[in-house]
Structures are given as structure tokens and as C-alpha cells.
Design a protein around this motif. Structure first.
Motif, PDB file in Angstrom:
ATOM      1  N   THR A  23      24.351 -19.334 -34.020  1.00  0.00           N
ATOM      2  CA  THR A  23      24.166 -19.928 -32.703  1.00  0.00           C
ATOM      3  C   THR A  23      24.472 -18.926 -31.599  1.00  0.00           C
ATOM      4  N   ALA A  24      25.541 -18.157 -31.759  1.00  0.00           N
ATOM      5  CA  ALA A  24      25.900 -17.159 -30.753  1.00  0.00           C
ATOM      6  C   ALA A  24      24.837 -16.069 -30.659  1.00  0.00           C
ATOM      7  N   ALA A  25      24.355 -15.599 -31.792  1.00  0.00           N
ATOM      8  CA  ALA A  25      23.330 -14.555 -31.783  1.00  0.00           C
ATOM      9  C   ALA A  25      22.035 -15.062 -31.167  1.00  0.00           C
ATOM     10  N   THR A  26      21.663 -16.279 -31.488  1.00  0.00           N
ATOM     11  CA  THR A  26      20.435 -16.851 -30.936  1.00  0.00           C
ATOM     12  C   THR A  26      20.569 -17.068 -29.431  1.00  0.00           C
ATOM     13  N   GLY A  27      21.722 -17.545 -28.997  1.00  0.00           N
ATOM     14  CA  GLY A  27      21.940 -17.740 -27.568  1.00  0.00           C
ATOM     15  C   GLY A  27      21.912 -16.438 -26.795  1.00  0.00           C
ATOM     16  N   GLU A  28      22.514 -15.401 -27.367  1.00  0.00           N
ATOM     17  CA  GLU A  28      22.496 -14.102 -26.706  1.00  0.00           C
ATOM     18  C   GLU A  28      21.075 -13.558 -26.616  1.00  0.00           C
ATOM     19  N   ASP A  29      20.310 -13.696 -27.686  1.00  0.00           N
ATOM     20  CA  ASP A  29      18.907 -13.264 -27.654  1.00  0.00           C
ATOM     21  C   ASP A  29      18.115 -14.042 -26.610  1.00  0.00           C
ATOM     22  N   GLN A  30      18.369 -15.341 -26.519  1.00  0.00           N
ATOM     23  CA  GLN A  30      17.648 -16.161 -25.540  1.00  0.00           C
ATOM     24  C   GLN A  30      18.002 -15.750 -24.114  1.00  0.00           C
ATOM     25  N   LEU A  31      19.282 -15.524 -23.850  1.00  0.00           N
ATOM     26  CA  LEU A  31      19.678 -15.100 -22.509  1.00  0.00           C
ATOM     27  C   LEU A  31      19.101 -13.737 -22.162  1.00  0.00           C
ATOM     28  N   ARG A  32      19.094 -12.833 -23.123  1.00  0.00           N
ATOM     29  CA  ARG A  32      18.538 -11.510 -22.860  1.00  0.00           C
ATOM     30  C   ARG A  32      17.034 -11.607 -22.617  1.00  0.00           C
ATOM     31  N   ALA A  33      16.352 -12.472 -23.348  1.00  0.00           N
ATOM     32  CA  ALA A  33      14.901 -12.613 -23.187  1.00  0.00           C
ATOM     33  C   ALA A  33      14.550 -13.197 -21.834  1.00  0.00           C
ATOM     34  N   THR A  34      15.397 -14.066 -21.304  1.00  0.00           N
ATOM     35  CA  THR A  34      15.105 -14.664 -20.007  1.00  0.00           C
ATOM     36  C   THR A  34      15.635 -13.832 -18.858  1.00  0.00           C
ATOM     37  N   GLY A  35      16.309 -12.727 -19.156  1.00  0.00           N
ATOM     38  CA  GLY A  35      16.785 -11.823 -18.118  1.00  0.00           C
ATOM     39  C   GLY A  35      18.059 -12.272 -17.441  1.00  0.00           C
ATOM     40  N   TRP A  36      18.807 -13.180 -18.052  1.00  0.00           N
ATOM     41  CA  TRP A  36      20.048 -13.647 -17.443  1.00  0.00           C
ATOM     42  C   TRP A  36      21.204 -12.707 -17.691  1.00  0.00           C
ATOM     43  N   VAL A  37      21.046 -11.808 -18.641  1.00  0.00           N
ATOM     44  CA  VAL A  37      22.135 -10.894 -18.988  1.00  0.00           C
ATOM     45  C   VAL A  37      21.825  -9.554 -18.349  1.00  0.00           C
ATOM     46  N   ASP A  38      22.789  -9.012 -17.611  1.00  0.00           N
ATOM     47  CA  ASP A  38      22.637  -7.693 -17.017  1.00  0.00           C
ATOM     48  C   ASP A  38      23.068  -6.670 -18.055  1.00  0.00           C
ATOM     49  N   ASP A  39      22.113  -6.110 -18.745  1.00  0.00           N
ATOM     50  CA  ASP A  39      22.411  -5.147 -19.798  1.00  0.00           C
ATOM     51  C   ASP A  39      22.354  -3.751 -19.190  1.00  0.00           C
ATOM     52  N   SER A  40      23.514  -3.186 -18.908  1.00  0.00           N
ATOM     53  CA  SER A  40      23.554  -1.866 -18.293  1.00  0.00           C
ATOM     54  C   SER A  40      23.483  -0.754 -19.326  1.00  0.00           C
ATOM     55  N   THR A  41      23.441  -1.114 -20.602  1.00  0.00           N
ATOM     56  CA  THR A  41      23.321  -0.106 -21.653  1.00  0.00           C
ATOM     57  C   THR A  41      21.859   0.328 -21.731  1.00  0.00           C
ATOM     58  N   PRO A  42      21.599   1.638 -21.640  1.00  0.00           N
ATOM     59  CA  PRO A  42      20.201   2.075 -21.697  1.00  0.00           C
ATOM     60  C   PRO A  42      19.607   1.835 -23.078  1.00  0.00           C
TER      61      PRO A  42
END
Length: 52
Positions: A23-42
Motif C-alpha cells: 500500500t505504501a509503495a503504491t501510494g508513493e507511486d501514485q503521488l509521484r505520478a500525479t506530481g504531488w511529490v517534489d522529487d529533488s533527486t535528479p
């Protein structure tokens, strides 16, 4: 012969932990796909200065 109570509880605990992990992995993938996570890692696939 049914399994022991300890084996049943251990299996249930393992199942619960795996459900939380999935559930945590799926939620993180979903947030990243929708652009809600600011991923500063190149992204390692992108090279700096290679914009087409």
C-alpha cells in the motif's frame, strides 16, 4: 492437522506487514505520478545539458 497457533499468528503478521508495504509503495507511486511529490533527486537516466 491444523497449523499451530504461533504459525497462524506469524503468517497473519507477515501478511499484514506485506499489505502495508504494498500500500505504501503504491501510494508513493501514485503521488509521484500525479506530481504531488517534489522529487529533488535528479533522475539518473537524464544527463544535465542534454535537453532536445
Amino acid at each position: 492437522m491444523p497449523p499451530s497457533a504461533f504459525a497462524a499468528v506469524a503468517l497473519l503478521g507477515f501478511w499484514v506487514l506485506m499489505m502495508f508495504a504494498v500500500t505504501a509503495a503504491t501510494g508513493e507511486d501514485q503521488l509521484r505520478a500525479t506530481g504531488w511529490v517534489d522529487d529533488s533527486t535528479p533522475d539518473p537516466c537524464e544527463r544535465p545539458g542534454s535537453k532536445d
